[in-house]
Design a protein around this motif. Sequence first.
Motif, PDB file in Angstrom:
ATOM      1  N   PHE A  50       0.858  -1.091   0.001  1.00  0.00           N
ATOM      2  CA  PHE A  50      -0.152  -0.018  -0.095  1.00  0.00           C
ATOM      3  C   PHE A  50       0.968   1.356  -0.213  1.00  0.00           C
ATOM      4  O   PHE A  50       0.622   2.428  -0.663  1.00  0.00           O
ATOM      5  N   LYS A  51       1.905   1.176   0.809  1.00  0.00           N
ATOM      6  CA  LYS A  51       2.876   2.239   0.722  1.00  0.00           C
ATOM      7  C   LYS A  51       3.470   2.837  -0.528  1.00  0.00           C
ATOM      8  O   LYS A  51       3.454   3.894  -1.069  1.00  0.00           O
ATOM      9  N   ASP A 100      -2.181   5.319   7.115  1.00  0.00           N
ATOM     10  CA  ASP A 100      -1.037   4.922   6.226  1.00  0.00           C
ATOM     11  C   ASP A 100      -0.951   5.450   4.948  1.00  0.00           C
ATOM     12  O   ASP A 100       0.283   5.514   4.390  1.00  0.00           O
ATOM     13  N   PHE A 101      -2.065   6.156   4.576  1.00  0.00           N
ATOM     14  CA  PHE A 101      -2.061   6.945   3.331  1.00  0.00           C
ATOM     15  C   PHE A 101      -0.969   8.063   3.582  1.00  0.00           C
ATOM     16  O   PHE A 101       0.170   8.702   2.765  1.00  0.00           O
ATOM     17  N   MET A 102      -1.022   8.755   4.937  1.00  0.00           N
ATOM     18  CA  MET A 102      -0.270   9.763   5.207  1.00  0.00           C
ATOM     19  C   MET A 102       1.212   9.542   5.416  1.00  0.00           C
ATOM     20  O   MET A 102       2.115  10.489   4.815  1.00  0.00           O
ATOM     21  N   ARG A 103       1.276   8.326   6.152  1.00  0.00           N
ATOM     22  CA  ARG A 103       2.693   7.922   6.383  1.00  0.00           C
ATOM     23  C   ARG A 103       3.535   7.827   5.405  1.00  0.00           C
ATOM     24  O   ARG A 103       4.681   7.554   5.312  1.00  0.00           O
ATOM     25  N   ALA A 104       2.875   7.293   4.284  1.00  0.00           N
ATOM     26  CA  ALA A 104       3.693   7.064   2.931  1.00  0.00           C
ATOM     27  C   ALA A 104       4.435   8.116   2.324  1.00  0.00           C
ATOM     28  O   ALA A 104       5.461   7.703   1.774  1.00  0.00           O
ATOM     29  N   LEU A 122      -1.382  10.403  13.361  1.00  0.00           N
ATOM     30  CA  LEU A 122      -2.688   9.922  13.835  1.00  0.00           C
ATOM     31  C   LEU A 122      -3.632   9.991  12.748  1.00  0.00           C
ATOM     32  O   LEU A 122      -3.651  11.263  12.329  1.00  0.00           O
ATOM     33  N   GLY A 123      -4.482   8.969  12.483  1.00  0.00           N
ATOM     34  CA  GLY A 123      -5.406   8.857  11.508  1.00  0.00           C
ATOM     35  C   GLY A 123      -6.605   7.843  11.553  1.00  0.00           C
ATOM     36  O   GLY A 123      -6.432   7.099  12.281  1.00  0.00           O
ATOM     37  N   SER A 124      -7.469   7.862  10.580  1.00  0.00           N
ATOM     38  CA  SER A 124      -8.374   6.797  10.415  1.00  0.00           C
ATOM     39  C   SER A 124      -7.750   5.638   9.774  1.00  0.00           C
ATOM     40  O   SER A 124      -6.556   5.824   9.198  1.00  0.00           O
ATOM     41  N   ARG A 125      -8.312   4.455  10.035  1.00  0.00           N
ATOM     42  CA  ARG A 125      -7.554   3.187   9.655  1.00  0.00           C
ATOM     43  C   ARG A 125      -8.501   1.991   9.352  1.00  0.00           C
ATOM     44  O   ARG A 125      -9.511   2.100   9.970  1.00  0.00           O
ATOM     45  N   ILE A 126      -8.207   1.290   8.426  1.00  0.00           N
ATOM     46  CA  ILE A 126      -8.820  -0.100   8.441  1.00  0.00           C
ATOM     47  C   ILE A 126      -8.309  -1.154   9.276  1.00  0.00           C
ATOM     48  O   ILE A 126      -7.256  -1.105   9.857  1.00  0.00           O
ATOM     49  N   LYS A 127      -8.843  -2.286   9.434  1.00  0.00           N
ATOM     50  CA  LYS A 127      -8.347  -3.426  10.060  1.00  0.00           C
ATOM     51  C   LYS A 127      -7.033  -3.913   9.548  1.00  0.00           C
ATOM     52  O   LYS A 127      -7.052  -4.059   8.334  1.00  0.00           O
TER      53      LYS A 127
END
Lengths: 340, 340
Positions: free
Chosen positions: B146-147, B197-201, B215-220
């Motif tokens: 994903f990254k 994980d979108f942001m962290r990329a 910190l952000g929203s996330r899926i499992k």
Amino acid sequence: MKNAIKITSLILFIFFTLTSCNQKSKLEINETDPLPSWNEVESKKEIVAYVNDVTNTESENFIPIKERIATFDNDGNLWSEQPAYFQLFFAIDRVKAMAIDHPEWKDQQPFKAVLEDDMEELKKQGEHGLIQLVMATHAGNTTEEFKAYVKDWIATTKHPTKNVSYDKLVYQPMLELLQYLRANDFKTYIVSGGGVDFMRAFVTEIYGIPEEQILGSRIKTKFEYNNGNPKIVRVAELDFIDDKDGKPLNIQKIIGKKPVFSSGNSDGDLQMMQWTASNKYKSFMLYVHHTDSIREWAYDRNSHIGKLDKGLDQANKDGWTVIDMENDWKVIYPFELIKN
Amino acid sequence: MKNAIKITSLILFIFFTLTSCNQKSKLEINETDPLPSWNEVESKKEIVAYVNDVTNTESENFIPIKERIATFDNDGNLWSEQPAYFQLFFAIDRVKAMAIDHPEWKDQQPFKAVLEDDMEELKKQGEHGLIQLVMATHAGNTTEEFKAYVKDWIATTKHPTKNVSYDKLVYQPMLELLQYLRANDFKTYIVSGGGVDFMRAFVTEIYGIPEEQILGSRIKTKFEYNNGNPKIVRVAELDFIDDKDGKPLNIQKIIGKKPVFSSGNSDGDLQMMQWTASNKYKSFMLYVHHTDSIREWAYDRNSHIGKLDKGLDQANKDGWTVIDMENDWKVIYPFELIKN
């Protein structure tokens, strides 16, 4: 099935749900010996060799500072966890403190058993009883209130057999290791099955690890605006179990980086170790093996608490470092230093 | 009912689920003017006065360094969010990239609408369609995969009207503010409705904020040992929505400390502001008001995206600082600096 998993998880949460201590041992790193409470054993040599290697800019194994993430289990790894996870003693003591507002508990299990110090009956109450204990004592308050309860408990309560406050039962050699890693620009984290808010109430000063570097299990919370005095209320429902698979998952969720150094003492830490071992950087996996029945407790493959079985097998197979507590550590607890 | 909340939450997740940029503007703090892209306006004076006050050891408002937690929303606060959250453009572009492996999408909504660039039809697909888009594009891969998708997208895609890559659309004055706060020992965090994980990329380099402070929203997710090559797989199920109440809750879960400084631009940030305003230390609440229809976009109370209504009322009532983008900022984007 889903409920069964939840229940099992909760039990794990309870059993694995303990934590830390309060000995302000402000260690200075000894330049000639960064780990003075360790004997000159293989585990110590391997740790020092690893740190020297990965912090050496000339080494092919050099790790950039921002990637030096070190994760430590807490119960049985940084402090003791016998004869039960210390957080369970907290829950029991909370029931006793709360009983005055709950007259119905005198006739209601599992509270009745707790109030009558009937540990046999408490055991009979099983998983369901433990869940009731945790939820009754950990939820229904605000984050601030809960913190105050834990702070008060740790300051006023003694371990049933060691007869010192629980926060004195941290491992001196591990305090030195945390300090040594930080002196080499590792960012040290706790990743524990214990309750994150339980730990945050008092471990920061003991371990030198700030609140934001403590990961653990947690119950749900809700936000209330409360007419301009907002509060976060703790809800009697599980949110996350930071154990087994949960450890690498929580590390990824919260830290977002794979550790290069992980330390644990039970099979509950195995997935964190496996995740760390897969780092593209040279990594270090460290197991604490409880072998000292005199100074601490001796237990491993068949233990109810802190079982170390599969983890020991994989450590042996993959060459991970295993600490033999009896043989490797000169002292276990900081108060032994004072005696010596 | 529970499902309705989940669906609504997911929509919020999608709409509020965007993020950052890639302009390496390595600003040095100008000693005489720490915020050079700001006009000499009230908002700037209030920020500087606050920072001078709480970092002054002689002041009764002095804040210890470890308590200097500053939390920033991302979409519409650190970078633009129009005409739709940028993460939605990512989802759309991912559908197009993935279509070769999904021939069935040609006849299947909402994918058909995306592949035919039929935005009217996509709108008609409503919430359910958006959920399908997000889950199809954000789940079913590993964290590493994903990254890589996000990194590739941000490096190769341009904003539909601004015609620069999305990461160029960060706010220069906010980059200066982040730098200024860090120079004064504030720990800067992103607390966004966007996907963590979108942001962290890609945002770490742009904002100077490491992965563990995002910190952000996330899926499992789930952990797979995978025969010694462990991976974390992203699962098509919501785990947490970091918006509205979710912001203070996530801050407490992950940081464990109440912020002293918070910055946002919509009603989705209001609870974070309220939580910050209740700090026992002197705190600072900062709203970015989108007033510049020429250089950026102008929107507030009636906007579909980034609605600022209740937040504006409370800011006015409680004397929080509001940035008038048109009037307060000399430049919006870093590339304007180069032009000038």
